[in-house]
Design an enzyme around this catalytic site. Structure first.
Site, short mmCIF file in Angstrom:
data_model
loop_
_atom_site.label_atom_id
_atom_site.label_comp_id
_atom_site.label_asym_id
_atom_site.label_seq_id
_atom_site.Cartn_x
_atom_site.Cartn_y
_atom_site.Cartn_z
N LEU A 93 0.81 -1.16 -0.01
CA LEU A 93 0.03 -0.22 -0.16
C LEU A 93 0.89 1.29 -0.05
O LEU A 93 1.93 1.36 0.61
CB LEU A 93 -0.82 -0.07 1.24
CG LEU A 93 -2.07 -1.17 1.37
CD1 LEU A 93 -2.78 -0.95 2.64
CD2 LEU A 93 -3.10 -0.97 0.05
N ASP A 94 0.50 2.23 -0.67
CA ASP A 94 1.40 3.40 -0.86
C ASP A 94 1.33 4.11 0.68
O ASP A 94 0.67 3.62 1.42
CB ASP A 94 1.26 4.37 -1.86
CG ASP A 94 -0.30 5.09 -1.70
OD1 ASP A 94 -0.72 5.57 -0.68
OD2 ASP A 94 -1.02 4.96 -2.66
N MET A 95 2.31 5.12 0.81
CA MET A 95 2.49 5.88 2.25
C MET A 95 1.22 6.21 2.61
O MET A 95 0.87 6.18 3.97
CB MET A 95 3.67 6.80 1.96
CG MET A 95 4.29 7.37 3.36
SD MET A 95 5.65 8.25 2.96
CE MET A 95 5.94 8.55 4.84
N THR B 213 -2.10 5.39 2.03
CA THR B 213 -3.27 4.50 2.13
C THR B 213 -2.93 3.73 3.33
O THR B 213 -1.91 3.51 3.80
CB THR B 213 -3.10 3.48 1.00
OG1 THR B 213 -3.05 4.17 -0.19
CG2 THR B 213 -4.17 2.52 0.99
#
Length: 331
Positions: A167-169, A171
């Site tokens: 998951l990106d930072m 999210t």
């Protein structure tokens, strides 16, 4: 210095303690679904007593820690045949690598504290954390936080943990963590079509036309994003430009949901993953992680095509009559 002749090395105690778990030597079942298998894949996926990632396997190979029949191997891309691995020929730091069968994840039904079975944790990722275990910018790491909290520790052994996808930072929400790299890769494969569901808060004018485009799939800067299921959480008509949606996809392309909504003139202001396959976040508090039984991929219900093609409605009798070919009458 290493002794290349007999394949023995000056043991590196920290690496051995981190990587190896005690396991009796035993004959291995076939790990080859094809004629040959890459060396780094053998070490990271098909061993009983070596728990490492693909990246760590590649590093150890390039460092000269791996030998085959007394010969030092330095190329992670080297292809091996099944007969090359008989009689304990493959070693890491002089210690024999025991091989296992590659069919399915490691046995789930085993001794509770066994380091060999597939173990899975559901973690609730916090916004602002990264998922990668190594970060040159020293940002907060989900995996490092879980390790400090004791996740993956079995007696005196610490398992190598791997996240299932990323998951990106910014999210938040569900991240699966496992000790089984093969299981993680199978869970990530787009061909398995495991459903990933998110709660999404968007800002902007959301129209039926935009919803239809998301459901059909869009291409953004040459990247094809497949159809996604999208359901507004509220069915009431509202003039607000902030709305909550549930979005389900079957792939984990980098920033997929954010990129699609941005392309349609919408801004994602919050993104929370709430499920992955049959795993559910439910009421796990932010920052916490709980161990759950591993679910075999073939038994998971939340997988497969998101949007099934609809059958055309049957024609009415009067429409069927009118569609018949014209019959010419001779006089």
């Amino acid at each position: 210095m290493s002794q290349h002749g007999d394949g023995l090395f000056n043991t590196k105690i920290p690496i051995l303690h981190r990587c190896f778990a005690s396991s009796p030597s035993k004959p291995h079942a076939s790990i080859f679904s094809t004629d040959t298998v890459r060396l780094s894949k053998v070490l990271s996926l098909h061993t009983e007593n070596l728990v490492i990632s693909r990246r760590e396997a590649e590093r150890m190979i390039r460092s000269g820690d791996v030998t085959l029949a007394g010969n030092v191997l330095t190329s992670p891309m080297m292809m091996l045949k099944e007969e090359d691995l008989n009689d304990g020929a493959l070693k890491v730091n002089g210690k024999v690598v025991n091989l296992r069968s590659s069919k399915g994840p490691r046995s789930v039904a085993g001794e509770e504290n066994s380091v060999h079975k597939t173990r899975v944790w559901i973690a609730h990722k916090l916004p602002g954390e990264i998922v990668a275990d190594n970060d040159p910018y020293d940002r907060p790491s989900l995996l490092q936080r879980l390790i400090r909290g004791g996740v993956g520790k079995v007696g005196k052994t610490r398992l190598h943990l791997k996240s299932v996808g990323r998951l990106d930072m910014n999210t938040e929400g569900l991240i699966l963590v496992t000790n089984d790299g093969k299981y993680a890769r199978e869970m990530e494969l787009p061909s398995n079509k495991l459903h990933r569901t998110y709660r999404v808060r968007v800002h902007g004018l959301l129209t039926d036309h935009k919803l239809a485009r998301i459901r059909k799939g869009v291409t953004v800067e040459g990247i094809r994003y497949p159809p996604m299921r999208i359901i507004p959480e509220s069915t009431r008509q509202s003039q607000s430009t902030n709305k909550w949606l549930k979005v389900t996809c079957t792939e984990g392309k980098n920033r997929q949901i954010r990129n699609v909504f941005k392309y349609l003139g919408l801004t994602v202001t919050r993104l929370i993953r709430i499920s992955y396959g049959d795993y559910r976040l439910q009421t796990i508090p932010p920052g916490m992680a709980i161990e759950v039984p591993a679910k075999h991929i073939e038994n998971q219900k939340h997988r497969g095509r998101l949007i099934r093609p609809t059958k055309p409605a049957p024609k009415r009798s009067d429409e069927a009559e009118s569609s018949k070919a014209v019959q010419w009458v001779r006089h």
